[in-house]
Design a protein around this motif. Structure first.
Motif, PDB file in Angstrom:
ATOM      1  N   LEU A  25      51.792  49.273  84.506  1.00 50.32           N
ATOM      2  CA  LEU A  25      50.859  50.009  85.365  1.00 50.32           C
ATOM      3  C   LEU A  25      51.517  51.254  85.950  1.00 50.32           C
ATOM      4  O   LEU A  25      50.916  52.337  85.959  1.00 50.32           O
ATOM      5  CB  LEU A  25      50.358  49.088  86.479  1.00 50.32           C
ATOM      6  N   LEU A  26      52.727  51.097  86.427  1.00 47.50           N
ATOM      7  CA  LEU A  26      53.429  52.245  86.998  1.00 47.50           C
ATOM      8  C   LEU A  26      53.611  53.327  85.940  1.00 47.50           C
ATOM      9  O   LEU A  26      53.413  54.521  86.202  1.00 47.50           O
ATOM     10  CB  LEU A  26      54.796  51.802  87.549  1.00 47.50           C
ATOM     11  N   SER A  83      40.899  41.863  85.657  1.00 47.45           N
ATOM     12  CA  SER A  83      41.202  40.922  86.738  1.00 47.45           C
ATOM     13  C   SER A  83      42.708  40.840  87.000  1.00 47.45           C
ATOM     14  O   SER A  83      43.138  40.641  88.137  1.00 47.45           O
ATOM     15  CB  SER A  83      40.654  39.543  86.395  1.00 47.45           C
ATOM     16  N   ASP A  84      43.477  40.991  85.950  1.00 45.57           N
ATOM     17  CA  ASP A  84      44.927  40.943  86.123  1.00 45.57           C
ATOM     18  C   ASP A  84      45.435  42.231  86.760  1.00 45.57           C
ATOM     19  O   ASP A  84      46.447  42.229  87.470  1.00 45.57           O
ATOM     20  CB  ASP A  84      45.619  40.707  84.787  1.00 45.57           C
ATOM     21  N   VAL A  85      44.714  43.320  86.503  1.00 44.14           N
ATOM     22  CA  VAL A  85      45.075  44.591  87.119  1.00 44.14           C
ATOM     23  C   VAL A  85      44.963  44.466  88.638  1.00 44.14           C
ATOM     24  O   VAL A  85      45.839  44.923  89.374  1.00 44.14           O
ATOM     25  CB  VAL A  85      44.161  45.731  86.623  1.00 44.14           C
ATOM     26  N   GLU A  91      50.010  43.421  94.436  1.00 46.40           N
ATOM     27  CA  GLU A  91      51.448  43.247  94.641  1.00 46.40           C
ATOM     28  C   GLU A  91      52.140  44.603  94.787  1.00 46.40           C
ATOM     29  O   GLU A  91      52.998  44.783  95.658  1.00 46.40           O
ATOM     30  CB  GLU A  91      52.048  42.452  93.476  1.00 46.40           C
ATOM     31  N   LEU A  92      51.761  45.512  93.918  1.00 43.95           N
ATOM     32  CA  LEU A  92      52.386  46.835  93.966  1.00 43.95           C
ATOM     33  C   LEU A  92      52.050  47.543  95.279  1.00 43.95           C
ATOM     34  O   LEU A  92      52.898  48.212  95.875  1.00 43.95           O
ATOM     35  CB  LEU A  92      51.922  47.684  92.775  1.00 43.95           C
ATOM     36  N   ALA A  93      50.816  47.383  95.709  1.00 41.58           N
ATOM     37  CA  ALA A  93      50.414  48.014  96.966  1.00 41.58           C
ATOM     38  C   ALA A  93      51.184  47.394  98.129  1.00 41.58           C
ATOM     39  O   ALA A  93      51.579  48.076  99.075  1.00 41.58           O
ATOM     40  CB  ALA A  93      48.908  47.850  97.173  1.00 41.58           C
ATOM     41  N   GLY A  94      51.413  46.097  98.040  1.00 42.81           N
ATOM     42  CA  GLY A  94      52.151  45.400  99.079  1.00 42.81           C
ATOM     43  C   GLY A  94      53.568  45.913  99.219  1.00 42.81           C
ATOM     44  O   GLY A  94      54.182  45.823 100.280  1.00 42.81           O
ATOM     45  N   LYS A  95      54.073  46.465  98.151  1.00 40.30           N
ATOM     46  CA  LYS A  95      55.431  47.033  98.175  1.00 40.30           C
ATOM     47  C   LYS A  95      55.403  48.545  98.351  1.00 40.30           C
ATOM     48  O   LYS A  95      56.423  49.218  98.152  1.00 40.30           O
ATOM     49  CB  LYS A  95      56.154  46.687  96.875  1.00 40.30           C
ATOM     50  N   ASN A  96      54.212  49.072  98.613  1.00 42.98           N
ATOM     51  CA  ASN A  96      54.064  50.512  98.817  1.00 42.98           C
ATOM     52  C   ASN A  96      54.482  51.324  97.593  1.00 42.98           C
ATOM     53  O   ASN A  96      55.001  52.428  97.724  1.00 42.98           O
ATOM     54  CB  ASN A  96      54.869  50.958 100.033  1.00 42.98           C
ATOM     55  N   LEU A  97      54.254  50.770  96.444  1.00 42.64           N
ATOM     56  CA  LEU A  97      54.604  51.505  95.230  1.00 42.64           C
ATOM     57  C   LEU A  97      53.408  52.296  94.718  1.00 42.64           C
ATOM     58  O   LEU A  97      53.551  53.257  93.983  1.00 42.64           O
ATOM     59  CB  LEU A  97      55.090  50.526  94.157  1.00 42.64           C
ATOM     60  N   ILE A  98      52.238  51.863  95.127  1.00 41.86           N
ATOM     61  CA  ILE A  98      51.016  52.583  94.771  1.00 41.86           C
ATOM     62  C   ILE A  98      50.107  52.598  96.004  1.00 41.86           C
ATOM     63  O   ILE A  98      50.306  51.833  96.942  1.00 41.86           O
ATOM     64  CB  ILE A  98      50.254  51.912  93.609  1.00 41.86           C
ATOM     65  N   GLU A 112      57.544  55.902  92.282  1.00 46.70           N
ATOM     66  CA  GLU A 112      58.223  56.666  91.235  1.00 46.70           C
ATOM     67  C   GLU A 112      59.691  56.288  91.138  1.00 46.70           C
ATOM     68  O   GLU A 112      60.250  56.197  90.049  1.00 46.70           O
ATOM     69  CB  GLU A 112      58.087  58.170  91.515  1.00 46.70           C
ATOM     70  N   ARG A 113      60.281  56.079  92.288  1.00 44.77           N
ATOM     71  CA  ARG A 113      61.682  55.662  92.277  1.00 44.77           C
ATOM     72  C   ARG A 113      61.829  54.304  91.599  1.00 44.77           C
ATOM     73  O   ARG A 113      62.708  54.099  90.757  1.00 44.77           O
ATOM     74  CB  ARG A 113      62.216  55.584  93.712  1.00 44.77           C
ATOM     75  N   HIS A 114      60.917  53.411  91.973  1.00 45.63           N
ATOM     76  CA  HIS A 114      60.977  52.074  91.394  1.00 45.63           C
ATOM     77  C   HIS A 114      60.785  52.142  89.879  1.00 45.63           C
ATOM     78  O   HIS A 114      61.483  51.477  89.119  1.00 45.63           O
ATOM     79  CB  HIS A 114      59.897  51.201  92.024  1.00 45.63           C
ATOM     80  N   LEU A 115      59.853  52.980  89.478  1.00 48.18           N
ATOM     81  CA  LEU A 115      59.592  53.135  88.051  1.00 48.18           C
ATOM     82  C   LEU A 115      60.831  53.633  87.327  1.00 48.18           C
ATOM     83  O   LEU A 115      61.186  53.136  86.258  1.00 48.18           O
ATOM     84  CB  LEU A 115      58.432  54.109  87.837  1.00 48.18           C
ATOM     85  N   ALA A 116      61.484  54.601  87.934  1.00 45.03           N
ATOM     86  CA  ALA A 116      62.694  55.164  87.325  1.00 45.03           C
ATOM     87  C   ALA A 116      63.739  54.061  87.152  1.00 45.03           C
ATOM     88  O   ALA A 116      64.426  53.971  86.135  1.00 45.03           O
ATOM     89  CB  ALA A 116      63.247  56.288  88.192  1.00 45.03           C
TER      90      ALA A 116
END
Lengths: 158, 158
Positions: free
Chosen positions: B47-48, B71-73, B79-86, B107-111
């Motif tokens: 997703l990222l 539904s899986d998205v 989860e990603l929002a909970g970590k402030n990644l999105i 973006e950092r996490h993605l990198a």
DNA sequence: GTGCCAACGTTGGCATCACCAACCATAGGT
DNA sequence: ACCTATGGTTGGTGATGCCAACGTTGGCAC
């Protein structure tokens, strides 16, 4: 694995792990669909094939041969026994063990699954020439062997 | 997938579907282990990466891009929002949609995951030369494309 | 022989992943 | 307005790969 795989992710679409997972997903789908139609699942075939190749064995042995977890072997054998494809008999020489034997019906079923599987291979590799299929098998074998060995350094011989 | 894969099944050990599943299992294990160590799962990276490549999108869009079920998205984005990644923001132009945006942290996490994934590719293909890896990618791409197309004849362009 | 450890079968549980069905809200076309 | 399609969400299913724990039994050391 996925619903619509147009794979629009450039960075992923060239990663071997991605490709392998995609291929696996398609393969998995083919296997699941057709085995389901044949009244079987992946574990079933693996166990039946192991029995056919190496003869009767204990459940633990089968687990080692097929790489299926002991606990999963139990469940699969229950199903196979329910269809009279295998027989579970206590080992007179070691009362801890069950000796699993393929029945005639099990052999017939295995032969059928064998055909189904062959067809799956063909469909899976449809876009590849025979030479390319051989090459793919060669490459994957190297990869799989490498990691299998890393995971099971004990299973040196077999 | 399995515990000890000495693959003692002659008839299976040359079947592409078996090899692909084995390879996928090993790859899957590598990904799961290392992504877990990085606090992520396969879906997260996909997703990222999709966001980074094509920019902000609705959840349905992301599902199509990544091949992940709608539904899986939802679950993964939670989860990603909970970590402030999105960030999930309502689309002013279409109140049905959420616009998903990658945060700087995302973006950092993605990198980071990118690095992890690169390492995984390398470990996965360890026994192969560069030329062989390219060949493997080429063959698998053909197979995957073939089946992806069969499954999603609609997603012609993209 | 007694005691301890290993192996075996079994149960139960966990996590990931692919997928499906149903809901309700909203868009969009008619 | 009406009907359909789309979007987000919830909930559930099934296959697969594991791990932990149990009671039973074997085998070995002492």
């Amino acid at each position: 694995m996925m619903t619509g795989d147009q794979t629009p992710l450039a960075r992923l679409s060239h990663a071997p792990s991605w490709l392998i997972n995609q291929a696996s997903a398609h393969s998995h789908r083919l296997v699941a669909e057709r085995f389901a139609a044949a009244g079987a699942r992946g574990h079933h075939y693996r166990l039946l094939a192991a029995l056919a190749e190496h003869g009767p064995a204990s459940q633990a042995e089968l687990g080692r041969r097929t790489g299926i977890d002991r606990s999963d072997v139990v469940a699969a054998l229950n199903e196979l026994a329910g269809k009279n494809l295998i027989v579970r008999a206590p080992d007179p020489g070691d009362r801890r063990r069950n000796i699993i034997t393929l029945t005639a019906e099990g052999e017939r079923h295995l032969a059928h699954l064998e055909g189904v599987l062959t067809q799956i291979q063909d469909d899976l590799c449809a876009p590849l020439s025979q030479a390319e299929r051989d090459e793919l098998v060669r490459l994957l074998t190297r990869v799989v062997d490498h990691h299998a060995q890393a995971r099971t350094p004990w299973a040196a011989e077999s």
